[in-house]
Design a protein around this motif. Structure first.
Motif, PDB file in Angstrom:
ATOM      1  N   TYR A  75     -18.226 -39.631 -50.894  1.00  0.00           N
ATOM      2  CA  TYR A  75     -16.934 -39.297 -51.510  1.00  0.00           C
ATOM      3  C   TYR A  75     -16.563 -37.849 -51.206  1.00  0.00           C
ATOM      4  CZ  TYR A  75     -13.535 -38.150 -55.106  1.00  0.00           C
ATOM      5  OH  TYR A  75     -12.419 -37.701 -55.766  1.00  0.00           O
ATOM      6  N   LEU A  76     -17.510 -36.947 -51.381  1.00  0.00           N
ATOM      7  CA  LEU A  76     -17.240 -35.537 -51.102  1.00  0.00           C
ATOM      8  C   LEU A  76     -17.028 -35.292 -49.607  1.00  0.00           C
ATOM      9  CD1 LEU A  76     -19.666 -33.741 -53.560  1.00  0.00           C
ATOM     10  CD2 LEU A  76     -17.198 -33.983 -53.729  1.00  0.00           C
ATOM     11  N   TYR A  77     -17.717 -36.047 -48.747  1.00  0.00           N
ATOM     12  CA  TYR A  77     -17.522 -35.908 -47.313  1.00  0.00           C
ATOM     13  C   TYR A  77     -16.095 -36.305 -46.924  1.00  0.00           C
ATOM     14  CZ  TYR A  77     -17.756 -36.999 -42.350  1.00  0.00           C
ATOM     15  OH  TYR A  77     -17.495 -37.064 -41.015  1.00  0.00           O
ATOM     16  N   ASN A  78     -15.604 -37.393 -47.508  1.00  0.00           N
ATOM     17  CA  ASN A  78     -14.239 -37.832 -47.219  1.00  0.00           C
ATOM     18  C   ASN A  78     -13.205 -36.838 -47.740  1.00  0.00           C
ATOM     19  OD1 ASN A  78     -15.073 -40.130 -45.877  1.00  0.00           O
ATOM     20  ND2 ASN A  78     -15.101 -41.349 -47.762  1.00  0.00           N
ATOM     21  N   ARG A  79     -13.501 -36.126 -48.827  1.00  0.00           N
ATOM     22  CA  ARG A  79     -12.565 -35.154 -49.389  1.00  0.00           C
ATOM     23  C   ARG A  79     -12.598 -33.812 -48.661  1.00  0.00           C
ATOM     24  NH1 ARG A  79      -9.070 -36.234 -53.533  1.00  0.00           N
ATOM     25  NH2 ARG A  79      -9.552 -34.239 -54.445  1.00  0.00           N
ATOM     26  N   MET A  80     -13.808 -33.363 -48.272  1.00  0.00           N
ATOM     27  CA  MET A  80     -13.944 -32.025 -47.702  1.00  0.00           C
ATOM     28  C   MET A  80     -14.046 -32.023 -46.180  1.00  0.00           C
ATOM     29  SD  MET A  80     -16.308 -30.053 -50.516  1.00  0.00           S
ATOM     30  CE  MET A  80     -17.781 -30.847 -50.020  1.00  0.00           C
ATOM     31  N   GLY A  81     -14.499 -33.092 -45.575  1.00  0.00           N
ATOM     32  CA  GLY A  81     -14.579 -33.170 -44.124  1.00  0.00           C
ATOM     33  C   GLY A  81     -15.912 -32.763 -43.531  1.00  0.00           C
ATOM     34  N   TYR A  82     -16.874 -32.332 -44.354  1.00  0.00           N
ATOM     35  CA  TYR A  82     -18.204 -32.041 -43.805  1.00  0.00           C
ATOM     36  C   TYR A  82     -19.257 -32.598 -44.760  1.00  0.00           C
ATOM     37  CZ  TYR A  82     -18.247 -28.087 -47.059  1.00  0.00           C
ATOM     38  OH  TYR A  82     -18.201 -27.315 -48.177  1.00  0.00           O
ATOM     39  N   TRP A  83     -20.407 -32.936 -44.182  1.00  0.00           N
ATOM     40  CA  TRP A  83     -21.469 -33.579 -44.947  1.00  0.00           C
ATOM     41  C   TRP A  83     -22.396 -32.528 -45.555  1.00  0.00           C
ATOM     42  CZ3 TRP A  83     -22.400 -38.320 -46.665  1.00  0.00           C
ATOM     43  CH2 TRP A  83     -23.655 -38.587 -47.186  1.00  0.00           C
ATOM     44  N   SER A  84     -22.678 -32.705 -46.803  1.00  0.00           N
ATOM     45  CA  SER A  84     -23.645 -31.874 -47.498  1.00  0.00           C
ATOM     46  C   SER A  84     -24.190 -32.673 -48.671  1.00  0.00           C
ATOM     47  CB  SER A  84     -22.993 -30.587 -47.998  1.00  0.00           C
ATOM     48  OG  SER A  84     -23.968 -29.756 -48.583  1.00  0.00           O
ATOM     49  N   ASP A  85     -25.452 -32.466 -48.957  1.00  0.00           N
ATOM     50  CA  ASP A  85     -26.080 -33.174 -50.077  1.00  0.00           C
ATOM     51  C   ASP A  85     -25.803 -32.399 -51.361  1.00  0.00           C
ATOM     52  OD1 ASP A  85     -27.525 -34.869 -51.633  1.00  0.00           O
ATOM     53  OD2 ASP A  85     -29.481 -34.162 -50.981  1.00  0.00           O
ATOM     54  N   TRP A  86     -24.752 -32.810 -52.078  1.00  0.00           N
ATOM     55  CA  TRP A  86     -24.335 -32.118 -53.290  1.00  0.00           C
ATOM     56  C   TRP A  86     -25.057 -32.613 -54.533  1.00  0.00           C
ATOM     57  CZ3 TRP A  86     -21.560 -27.837 -53.426  1.00  0.00           C
ATOM     58  CH2 TRP A  86     -20.827 -27.508 -52.295  1.00  0.00           C
ATOM     59  N   SER A  87     -25.773 -33.695 -54.438  1.00  0.00           N
ATOM     60  CA  SER A  87     -26.396 -34.265 -55.626  1.00  0.00           C
ATOM     61  C   SER A  87     -27.518 -33.381 -56.171  1.00  0.00           C
ATOM     62  CB  SER A  87     -26.924 -35.661 -55.328  1.00  0.00           C
ATOM     63  OG  SER A  87     -27.826 -35.620 -54.235  1.00  0.00           O
ATOM     64  N   VAL A  88     -28.292 -32.774 -55.291  1.00  0.00           N
ATOM     65  CA  VAL A  88     -29.409 -31.942 -55.744  1.00  0.00           C
ATOM     66  C   VAL A  88     -28.914 -30.672 -56.454  1.00  0.00           C
ATOM     67  CG1 VAL A  88     -31.443 -30.652 -54.995  1.00  0.00           C
ATOM     68  CG2 VAL A  88     -30.973 -32.899 -54.026  1.00  0.00           C
ATOM     69  N   PRO A  89     -27.947 -29.916 -55.890  1.00  0.00           N
ATOM     70  CA  PRO A  89     -27.462 -28.750 -56.649  1.00  0.00           C
ATOM     71  C   PRO A  89     -26.829 -29.112 -57.994  1.00  0.00           C
ATOM     72  CG  PRO A  89     -26.771 -28.589 -54.368  1.00  0.00           C
ATOM     73  CD  PRO A  89     -27.369 -29.948 -54.541  1.00  0.00           C
TER      74      PRO A  89
END
Length: 134
Positions: A75-89
């Protein structure tokens, strides 16, 4: 030879000093009080308890949603355009907030148990208010 006796002797009470010092920044003996807690401080205790419950619920939600971390990241990748693992932070920030509020809650309950007047430090009031608003 005249011997002078001290007028009063105070026991150090290190545990009580740490308890009131961390919770309300009242490190000196004369700053501690056995007076009744003011209604405003009771309201802040209620707000702290509510914040504790909300952060506990939020932490439980993020702990149990571990199967959907990938969906959250997509979901965040589709919104921001780059992949990052946001679940851990997000999980780490939630755990840190819960630990902070749980520590304040334990200190508040210790104040009640020993009969000290609760006087939450203004910095703790601001941070618990900010955690509740998120």
């Amino acid at each position: 030879m005249v011997r002078h006796q001290p007028l009063q002797y105070y026991e150090p009470q290190l545990c009580l000093s740490c308890l009131t010092g961390i919770y309300g920044c009242r490190w000196k003996r004369y700053q501690r009080s056995h007076d009744d807690t003011t209604p405003w401080e009771r309201l802040w205790f209620l707000l702290l308890t509510l914040t504790f419950g909300l952060t506990l619920t939020w932490l439980y939600f993020w702990w149990e949603v571990n199967n959907d971390y990938d969906e959250f990241n997509w979901y965040l990748y589709n919104r921001m355009g780059y992949w990052s693992d946001w679940s851990v932070p997000v999980l780490m920030a939630t755990a840190a907030a819960f630990t902070y509020v749980a520590g304040l809650q334990v200190l508040a309950l210790c104040h009640i148990a020993v009969g000290q007047q609760m006087n939450l430090h203004w910095l703790h009031k601001i941070s618990s208010g900010l955690l509740k608003s998120q």
